[in-house]
Design a protein around this motif. Structure first.
Motif, PDB file in Angstrom:
ATOM      1  N   ILE A  82       4.371   2.915   0.271  1.00 19.64           N
ATOM      2  CA  ILE A  82       3.679   4.201   0.332  1.00 19.64           C
ATOM      3  C   ILE A  82       3.425   4.659  -1.093  1.00 19.64           C
ATOM      4  O   ILE A  82       4.360   4.741  -1.896  1.00 19.64           O
ATOM      5  CB  ILE A  82       4.504   5.265   1.080  1.00 19.64           C
TER       6      ILE A  82
ATOM      7  N   CYS B 253      -5.916   1.485   4.876  1.00 17.43           N
ATOM      8  CA  CYS B 253      -4.466   1.581   5.037  1.00 17.43           C
ATOM      9  C   CYS B 253      -4.004   1.015   6.373  1.00 17.43           C
ATOM     10  O   CYS B 253      -4.696   1.110   7.389  1.00 17.43           O
ATOM     11  CB  CYS B 253      -4.027   3.034   4.884  1.00 17.43           C
TER      12      CYS B 253
ATOM     13  N   VAL C  22       1.477   2.308   9.027  1.00 23.49           N
ATOM     14  CA  VAL C  22       1.907   3.218   7.965  1.00 23.49           C
ATOM     15  C   VAL C  22       1.235   4.576   8.139  1.00 23.49           C
ATOM     16  O   VAL C  22       1.857   5.630   7.977  1.00 23.49           O
ATOM     17  CB  VAL C  22       1.602   2.630   6.575  1.00 23.49           C
TER      18      VAL C  22
ATOM     19  N   LEU D  82       3.213   8.163   8.791  1.00 29.42           N
ATOM     20  CA  LEU D  82       3.019   9.380   8.007  1.00 29.42           C
ATOM     21  C   LEU D  82       2.572  10.546   8.889  1.00 29.42           C
ATOM     22  O   LEU D  82       3.026  11.683   8.709  1.00 29.42           O
ATOM     23  CB  LEU D  82       1.999   9.122   6.893  1.00 29.42           C
TER      24      LEU D  82
ATOM     25  N   SER E 168       0.668  -1.107   3.812  1.00 28.90           N
ATOM     26  CA  SER E 168       0.626  -0.054   2.802  1.00 28.90           C
ATOM     27  C   SER E 168      -0.153   1.160   3.274  1.00 28.90           C
ATOM     28  O   SER E 168      -1.094   1.052   4.063  1.00 28.90           O
ATOM     29  CB  SER E 168      -0.007  -0.591   1.512  1.00 28.90           C
TER      30      SER E 168
END
Length: 325
Positions: free
Chosen positions: A213, A248, A252, A256, A291
């Protein structure tokens, strides 16, 4: 938070010359983390050991600047850019070299049409009477950052190098506040992001994390006649979906978003149609790393008056801690 950002933004750290900002960050975290090392390229890696997931958290500590390329007989300095430096934004600004020498950036009087303004038509005036005097203060290859004091105006902080010292501030606060976790967390303050995500690439290759991150700034669409974009200052940290360097990882992004909901903070989604960031290098390193990124909305990017919401930055700290704990 403002005082920390002030210390970080006012530390010198043009890409490839991150020594001063690196020492500033070390002094901020040395009492809160056991393992601190500097790798070959200059990345600062602070590790919280654990037996769980290996998580890389990155923020770049370098800033844009200029490099002296030629000194004429009258002592005026020609320069080139380090990173994304705009001729128009640079005009009439002050720059400061690593040794403290300050100069004014201006353009050739013979320039007839400002639309033709280029860095090659500009120079730095350090007040020297001739070349010999100028060379006592500045040598070819010396680098300078832009001058922009950090000021607080309501909820906004205005300064040079909010990109990405605000992200560095988020990592520093996360180091200080992170509760005990089984995960192994690598807090990486990367170098040379502005030159092509270089530090992040080498750091990810070394660490081979399970997930990464990054925390960086992003553009906004909330100023007069701005390009259409959903992101705005004060709307909460943005969860990156894509920029020109990365799409992304969906897991991930999901992590988030769920983390933001868990702690009930405002958040927004970022689709940046230009530029790149550290996840662009991380996600294709070491066989591939899932990522994503937390982005801090920031106005007037790559200028001495970058502006961001302190509340957004604080909420970015909370979001990062929730995601990695």
């Amino acid at each position: 938070m403002f005082e920390l950002i002030k210390r970080l933004t006012q530390s010198f750290g043009v890409s490839g010359n991150e020594e001063e900002i690196r020492e500033t960050i070390i002094n901020e975290i040395k009492n809160d983390i056991q393992e601190i090392r500097v790798d070959t390229l200059g990345n600062l890696i602070a590790t919280k050991p654990g037996k769980g997931k290996k998580i890389m958290v990155a923020a770049h500590m370098d800033e844009i600047g200029v490099m002296a390329t030629y000194i004429d007989e009258k002592g005026f300095i020609r320069f080139s850019n380090i990173g994304g430096v705009s001729a128009f934004v640079s005009l009439g600004q002050k720059v400061k070299f690593k040794n403290g020498t300050v100069g004014a950036v201006f353009y050739e009087d013979k320039l007839e049409d400002m639309k033709n303004l280029k860095l090659s038509k500009m120079y730095i005036d350090i007040g020297a009477k001739d070349k010999k005097e100028a060379e006592k203060l500045v040598r070819i290859g010396d680098v300078a950052c832009f001058v922009g004091d950090a000021v607080r105006q309501g909820d906004m902080v205005i300064s040079k190098a909010i990109d990405d010292r605000s992200g560095c501030a988020v990592l520093i606060e996360a180091i200080k506040r992170l509760p005990q976790t089984d995960n192994e967390i690598y807090f990486v303050f990367t170098v040379q992001e502005e030159l092509g995500l270089r530090g992040a690439k080498t750091a990810a290759y070394q660490l081979k994390p399970d997930i990464a991150i990054a925390v960086d700034v992003t553009a906004t669409g909330d100023t007069p006649e701005a390009n259409l974009m959903e992101v705005k200052c004060g709307g909460g940290p943005a969860i990156k979906i894509k920029d020109r360097s990365v799409i992304c990882h969906p897991e991930v992004k999901k992590l988030l978003e769920e983390s933001a909901r868990n702690i009930n903070i405002p958040y927004q989604f970022e689709v940046l149609e230009y530029g790149g960031s550290d996840p662009g290098a991380i996600h294709i390193s070491a066989g591939g790393v899932p990522s994503g990124a937390i982005s801090i909305p920031c106005r007037y990017l790559h200028s001495p008056v970058e502006a961001a919401s302190l509340e957004d930055i604080e909420n970015a700290v909370k979001l990062l801690i929730e995601a990695i704990k």
